[in-house]
Design a protein around this motif. Structure first.
Motif, PDB file in Angstrom:
ATOM      1  N   THR A  18     -10.605 -27.179  -3.045  1.00  0.00           N
ATOM      2  CA  THR A  18     -11.904 -26.561  -3.300  1.00  0.00           C
ATOM      3  C   THR A  18     -12.707 -26.546  -2.011  1.00  0.00           C
ATOM      4  OG1 THR A  18     -11.855 -27.371  -5.570  1.00  0.00           O
ATOM      5  CG2 THR A  18     -13.981 -26.635  -4.729  1.00  0.00           C
ATOM      6  N   ASP A  21     -18.076 -23.851  -0.616  1.00  0.00           N
ATOM      7  CA  ASP A  21     -18.834 -22.873  -1.405  1.00  0.00           C
ATOM      8  C   ASP A  21     -18.338 -22.765  -2.854  1.00  0.00           C
ATOM      9  OD1 ASP A  21     -16.426 -21.553  -1.101  1.00  0.00           O
ATOM     10  OD2 ASP A  21     -17.291 -19.748  -0.182  1.00  0.00           O
ATOM     11  N   THR A  23     -15.238 -21.978  -3.771  1.00  0.00           N
ATOM     12  CA  THR A  23     -14.045 -21.149  -3.829  1.00  0.00           C
ATOM     13  C   THR A  23     -12.812 -22.053  -3.819  1.00  0.00           C
ATOM     14  OG1 THR A  23     -15.154 -19.382  -2.625  1.00  0.00           O
ATOM     15  CG2 THR A  23     -12.764 -19.315  -2.656  1.00  0.00           C
ATOM     16  N   GLN A  25      -8.998 -22.579  -2.722  1.00  0.00           N
ATOM     17  CA  GLN A  25      -7.958 -22.119  -1.811  1.00  0.00           C
ATOM     18  C   GLN A  25      -6.620 -22.544  -2.414  1.00  0.00           C
ATOM     19  OE1 GLN A  25      -6.937 -24.426   1.721  1.00  0.00           O
ATOM     20  NE2 GLN A  25      -7.127 -22.552   2.934  1.00  0.00           N
ATOM     21  N   TYR A  48      -7.591 -17.021  -1.869  1.00  0.00           N
ATOM     22  CA  TYR A  48      -8.915 -17.545  -2.181  1.00  0.00           C
ATOM     23  C   TYR A  48      -9.432 -16.867  -3.445  1.00  0.00           C
ATOM     24  CZ  TYR A  48      -8.563 -19.357   2.527  1.00  0.00           C
ATOM     25  OH  TYR A  48      -8.132 -20.026   3.655  1.00  0.00           O
ATOM     26  N   ARG A  49      -9.795 -17.676  -4.448  1.00  0.00           N
ATOM     27  CA  ARG A  49     -10.284 -17.162  -5.726  1.00  0.00           C
ATOM     28  C   ARG A  49     -11.417 -18.043  -6.224  1.00  0.00           C
ATOM     29  NH1 ARG A  49      -9.155 -12.330  -6.742  1.00  0.00           N
ATOM     30  NH2 ARG A  49      -9.442 -12.696  -8.920  1.00  0.00           N
ATOM     31  N   GLU A  50     -12.154 -17.524  -7.217  1.00  0.00           N
ATOM     32  CA  GLU A  50     -13.139 -18.366  -7.901  1.00  0.00           C
ATOM     33  C   GLU A  50     -12.379 -19.511  -8.551  1.00  0.00           C
ATOM     34  OE1 GLU A  50     -15.497 -16.131 -10.649  1.00  0.00           O
ATOM     35  OE2 GLU A  50     -15.891 -14.555  -9.194  1.00  0.00           O
ATOM     36  N   GLY A  54      -8.592 -19.256  -9.995  1.00  0.00           N
ATOM     37  CA  GLY A  54      -7.589 -19.842  -9.112  1.00  0.00           C
ATOM     38  C   GLY A  54      -6.795 -20.949  -9.771  1.00  0.00           C
TER      39      GLY A  54
END
Length: 122
Positions: A18, A21, A23, A25, A48-50, A54
């Motif tokens: 994490t 911000d 996001t 990884q 990279y996703r929310e 993710g």
């Protein structure tokens, strides 16, 4: 702009981290067969996703899974060796390890079957 588009198998389970911000990884490596050369090119991937999206994806990115990946390339260097990285923009799960492990064993035939003996002269 240069873009990568490749299919291959994951070399290990995906790792998640994490970011500050929020996001998520997702890091994984994909082995791409080099055809006749009988070699494998390994590509390090980062997606990279929310966090909630993710985490759902990461649980399916397991060693041996086949994937299609599209993304932006970059070169890295570690201990004097160059390697290829990809910042993933799109990923599609194609199958792989889980299906193979779950498929039932197929019994071997006791003698070969000749499906092509239909009486034709050619």
């Amino acid at each position: 702009m240069l873009k990568l588009n490749f299919t291959g198998n994951l070399g290990r389970d995906a790792e998640t981290k994490t970011m500050q911000d929020g996001t998520l990884q997702i890091r994984f490596s994909v082995g791409v067969s080099q055809g006749r050369e009988n070699k494998t090119l390994w590509i390090g991937c980062a997606y990279y996703r929310e966090a909630n999206q993710g985490a759902a994806l990461a649980q399916y990115l397991k060693k041996g899974k086949s994937v299609l990946v599209e993304g932006l390339p970059s070169l890295g260097e570690y201990q004097g060796k160059s390697f290829l990285n990809c910042r993933v923009q799109f990923i599609e799960l194609l199958g792989g390890a889980e299906k193979a492990a779950a498929s039932p064993a197929v019994p071997k035939a006791s003698k070969p079957v000749d499906d092509y003996n239909d009486g034709l002269p050619f």
